[in-house]
Structures are given as structure tokens and as C-alpha cells.
Enzyme design. Sequence first.
Site, PDB file in Angstrom:
ATOM      1  N   GLY A 210      -4.737  10.735  -0.638  1.00 16.27           N
ATOM      2  CA  GLY A 210      -5.497  10.150   0.482  1.00 16.27           C
ATOM      3  C   GLY A 210      -4.580   9.315   1.360  1.00 16.27           C
ATOM      4  O   GLY A 210      -3.652   8.692   0.875  1.00 16.27           O
TER       5      GLY A 210
ATOM      6  N   THR B   3      -0.021  11.910  -7.039  1.00 11.99           N
ATOM      7  CA  THR B   3       1.235  12.352  -6.403  1.00 11.99           C
ATOM      8  C   THR B   3       2.421  12.094  -7.320  1.00 11.99           C
ATOM      9  O   THR B   3       3.288  12.965  -7.499  1.00 11.99           O
ATOM     10  CB  THR B   3       1.444  11.567  -5.082  1.00 11.99           C
ATOM     11  OG1 THR B   3       0.324  11.798  -4.253  1.00 11.99           O
ATOM     12  CG2 THR B   3       2.725  11.981  -4.371  1.00 11.99           C
TER      13      THR B   3
ATOM     14  N   ILE C  43      -4.764   2.362  -1.362  1.00 10.39           N
ATOM     15  CA  ILE C  43      -5.587   1.181  -1.084  1.00 10.39           C
ATOM     16  C   ILE C  43      -6.176   0.635  -2.381  1.00 10.39           C
ATOM     17  O   ILE C  43      -6.527  -0.526  -2.461  1.00 10.39           O
ATOM     18  CB  ILE C  43      -6.725   1.480  -0.070  1.00 10.39           C
ATOM     19  CG1 ILE C  43      -7.697   2.544  -0.605  1.00 10.39           C
ATOM     20  CG2 ILE C  43      -6.177   1.859   1.283  1.00 10.39           C
ATOM     21  CD1 ILE C  43      -9.017   2.598   0.175  1.00 10.39           C
ATOM     22  N   ASP C  44      -6.269   1.496  -3.418  1.00  8.70           N
ATOM     23  CA  ASP C  44      -6.953   1.099  -4.668  1.00  8.70           C
ATOM     24  C   ASP C  44      -6.142   0.100  -5.497  1.00  8.70           C
ATOM     25  O   ASP C  44      -6.705  -0.564  -6.362  1.00  8.70           O
ATOM     26  CB  ASP C  44      -7.243   2.331  -5.535  1.00  8.70           C
ATOM     27  CG  ASP C  44      -8.033   3.400  -4.809  1.00  8.70           C
ATOM     28  OD1 ASP C  44      -8.670   3.073  -3.797  1.00  8.70           O
ATOM     29  OD2 ASP C  44      -7.997   4.556  -5.254  1.00  8.70           O
TER      30      ASP C  44
ATOM     31  N   GLY D  28     -12.150   2.281  -4.107  1.00  6.53           N
ATOM     32  CA  GLY D  28     -11.299   1.804  -5.206  1.00  6.53           C
ATOM     33  C   GLY D  28     -11.291   2.667  -6.455  1.00  6.53           C
ATOM     34  O   GLY D  28     -10.631   2.342  -7.426  1.00  6.53           O
ATOM     35  N   ARG D  29     -12.098   3.745  -6.434  1.00  7.76           N
ATOM     36  CA  ARG D  29     -12.221   4.612  -7.627  1.00  7.76           C
ATOM     37  C   ARG D  29     -12.592   3.794  -8.857  1.00  7.76           C
ATOM     38  O   ARG D  29     -13.502   2.982  -8.771  1.00  7.76           O
ATOM     39  CB  ARG D  29     -10.927   5.390  -7.866  1.00  7.76           C
ATOM     40  CG  ARG D  29     -10.755   6.516  -6.899  1.00  7.76           C
ATOM     41  CD  ARG D  29     -10.208   7.790  -7.544  1.00  7.76           C
ATOM     42  NE  ARG D  29     -10.444   8.894  -6.650  1.00  7.76           N
ATOM     43  CZ  ARG D  29      -9.538   9.402  -5.813  1.00  7.76           C
ATOM     44  NH1 ARG D  29      -8.315   8.925  -5.805  1.00  7.76           N
ATOM     45  NH2 ARG D  29      -9.856  10.384  -5.025  1.00  7.76           N
TER      46      ARG D  29
ATOM     47  N   HIS E 290     -14.306   5.111   4.627  1.00  9.80           N
ATOM     48  CA  HIS E 290     -12.942   5.373   5.090  1.00  9.80           C
ATOM     49  C   HIS E 290     -12.432   4.376   6.127  1.00  9.80           C
ATOM     50  O   HIS E 290     -11.248   4.405   6.465  1.00  9.80           O
ATOM     51  CB  HIS E 290     -12.838   6.807   5.620  1.00  9.80           C
ATOM     52  CG  HIS E 290     -12.961   7.822   4.515  1.00  9.80           C
ATOM     53  ND1 HIS E 290     -14.182   8.233   4.058  1.00  9.80           N
ATOM     54  CD2 HIS E 290     -12.032   8.439   3.757  1.00  9.80           C
ATOM     55  CE1 HIS E 290     -14.005   9.091   3.052  1.00  9.80           C
ATOM     56  NE2 HIS E 290     -12.710   9.235   2.857  1.00  9.80           N
TER      57      HIS E 290
HETATM   58  O1  F6P Z   1      -7.774   6.714  -3.642  1.00 13.10           O
HETATM   59  C1  F6P Z   1      -8.120   6.285  -2.370  1.00 13.10           C
HETATM   60  C2  F6P Z   1      -9.570   6.559  -2.087  1.00 13.10           C
HETATM   61  O2  F6P Z   1      -9.882   6.078  -0.795  1.00 13.10           O
HETATM   62  C3  F6P Z   1     -10.545   5.996  -3.128  1.00 13.10           C
HETATM   63  O3  F6P Z   1     -10.745   4.623  -3.005  1.00 13.10           O
HETATM   64  C4  F6P Z   1     -11.772   6.837  -2.856  1.00 13.10           C
HETATM   65  O4  F6P Z   1     -12.596   6.951  -3.985  1.00 13.10           O
HETATM   66  C5  F6P Z   1     -11.172   8.165  -2.511  1.00 13.10           C
HETATM   67  O5  F6P Z   1      -9.843   7.945  -2.107  1.00 13.10           O
HETATM   68  C6  F6P Z   1     -11.909   8.906  -1.439  1.00 13.10           C
HETATM   69  O6  F6P Z   1     -11.306  10.125  -1.260  1.00 13.10           O
HETATM   70  P1  F6P Z   1     -11.664  11.131  -0.085  1.00 13.10           P
HETATM   71  O7  F6P Z   1     -10.968  10.674   1.151  1.00 13.10           O
HETATM   72  O8  F6P Z   1     -11.165  12.426  -0.584  1.00 13.10           O
HETATM   73  O9  F6P Z   1     -13.154  11.071   0.070  1.00 13.10           O
END
Ligand code: F6P
Length: 364
Positions: free
Chosen positions: A15, A121, A142-143, A186-187, A288
Site C-alpha cells: 500500500g 514486501t 502507516i501501520d 492499522g490492520r 485512505h
Molecule cells: O497496511 C496499510 C493499510 O492502509 C492498512 O492500514 C489497511 O488495512 C490496508 O492497508 C488497506 O489496504 P487497501 O488499500 O488495499 O484497502
Amino acid sequence: MASSIKRVGVLTAGGDCPGLNAVIRAVTKSLIKMHNIEVVGIKDGFLGLIEKRAQMLSANDVSGILTQGGTILGTSNKANPFKCLVEKDGRTVVEDRSDATLENAEKMGIEALVTIGGDGTQSIALDLAKKGLRVLGVPKTIDNDLRETDFTFGHDTAVQIATEAIDRIHTTAMSHHRVMVIETMGRNAGWIALNAGIAGGGDIILVPEIPYTIEGICKKIEARLADGRLFSIIVAAEGARSLEGGQVIKERVNDPSMPIRLGGVGGKVADDVEDATGIESRVTVLGHLQRGGTPTAFDRILATRFGALAADLIARGEHGKMVALKGNEIVAVPLEAAVAGPKLIDPDSSIIRAARDVGTSFGD
Ligand code: F6P
């Protein structure tokens, strides 16, 4: 001493996140100006290496991008040379194309690769390193969930954006005597919610590392009401889990190679709190927004320091490592250690204690 390496590839994968361009700039300028090494920018993360799509980068090409969000190289959070999705006889099958990918790198004259990305990655980079490619990782996300570094670049910007959002939600929550829930990304790590929640004075912070109950949340809201505080701010990480129900998983995941997509916990908490207390409760999902736009000064500096050290290490022939922030120093750590599981919040850490000491509830 002049380096024996003549050409280095650089890619951004996973991301996107504020500060990617600042790293590309730092790596490129340092390699060219300090070490006389050519730089190839690979397009769209590992996809560009699989499909042999790249462009030479000059110092001029990376001039003026320090402050820009996103990545001039593009990125992909799906491409993995070891697990390529290909169509065969009308079916989608998974194929290992790592050998062809390494051949592509060789054909492009790439003698070492800078991989700017998060845990996914860097895990791919490590697997490529095991097959002989010289790789040097730069920790992005960002997480802030990568081990072996105090901070990843991009996190500070996301926290800044989330904090500004909390500040704005605060005034409207006060005016309407509402409970307002702000859902962050933040997953499975709660760093964005925790740091922005503390900075924005959130009354309740929900993180995956500390399971919550609706009773725990309502107890805090009712204690505030008893004190004459007619509104409450809840900052919920998307990965927050309730003691009884676990995490809230978004339905729309149509790619089995992707990690489970989280999201929706903020709405659920708002509904449950409204049902339990009768107080009108609303949710704002930041999504986002947290990944877009210009990086903070902290992230620009961190990205520049990461990129410059990555270039220096490569020129000195070092590889299989990731640059990292430890205290005030930028150091190199083994890639294996960096990808050995996520860096999560320790519920007994001093930051959690400090938050509890000023009255913040974690809904537990
Ligand atoms: O790992 C960064 C992140 O923004 C997470 O916080 C979020 O869960 C995920 O990527 C969202 O991913 P995507 O852009 O594929 O929806």
C-alpha cells in the site's frame, strides 16, 4: 573507495504511504552523487520486475518530489514473484515466477535492489535474497507494525491526519452531546489509533491488542455523563476486537491472495453504544485519507535518512538487511529479524500506562 556495483534497482511495493517519494529521492541522489551508481526505478512494485517495466532515474527526475504523497514509481500490493496469479485453461492458478524475475533483474543490469515496503514486501525481498539477489529494505507503512525499527516512515503523517480529524470531530461532538467514533486504519496493530487517540484526547481508545467489551466502553461514557461531560470520543483501530465477538471483517474481499480486509468496527461500536446508552452515536471512517497527501516533516526527515543509509550500505556491498530507526540513530538490521511477525502494542507498556493515568479507557 569506488563501489564495484554499477547499477541499483529501486521499487515501492504494498500500500502507498506518505514519504515514498522522499525515499526514492534520497536513494537516487545519494547513489548517483556520492557513489556514481546508476539507478533504475522499477514500476508498480514487484509487478515491474515480473513484467520487466522500469525507467532509468536521474537526479533531475527525483528533484521536487520530496513533499509529494504517493509514489512516482507506482505500487502494487498484489504482485508477488513467488505467487503469480496466471490464467491457465480458463482457470486462475498460482505460479512461482521467481526464477524469471531474477533473470529479468539480471537482464536489466540490476546488481542490487532497494525494496521500499512493509512486512509483505520485505518478506518477498528476503525470499529473493535467499535466491541470490542483493536486497536492502526500507521500512514503510502507516501501520508502524514492522519489527526492529522504532518507527516506519508514513506512520507520523497518518497519526497527524487522524489527530486533526479527532480535533474536528471533538467540537461537533461537544455541540450535539453525541458519542462520536473515529475509525482508523492499522490492520492488526493499534498504533495509529493509540497515538492519534492520545494526541487528540480520545476518551476511549480501542486497539486490537486490548480486547474491549461494550460494557467497558459504556462504563466510561456513563462516568463522563456523571461528571457533566455530555459527549464522548471513541478512537477505534480497524482491527479492534471485542472480547466476545472478535474483529469485524469487511465482506468484500474477492482476491484470496490478499490479507483479510478489516473495517466496520467503528459503525458496530456506535450502534452498540447507542443501543446500550440511548445516546446518539455516530461514526467517521478515516480510510485512505490517512495514506494520502504530503508527508510530515518527521516523515520527510526519516525517509531521507533511511534512503541515504540504504544507498551507502549498498555501495559498501552490504545486503540482506533493512535500515531501521533505533533511538535517534539509523542502523541496519537483518531482514529476517524485521519480518519475524508484526510489532504490536504491549498492553503493559509505558504509553498505555500514561494513557490510563490521564483517564483514557481502553474499553476493557
Ligand atoms: O497496511 C496499510 C493499510 O492502509 C492498512 O492500514 C489497511 O488495512 C490496508 O492497508 C488497506 O489496504 P487497501 O488499500 O488495499 O484497502
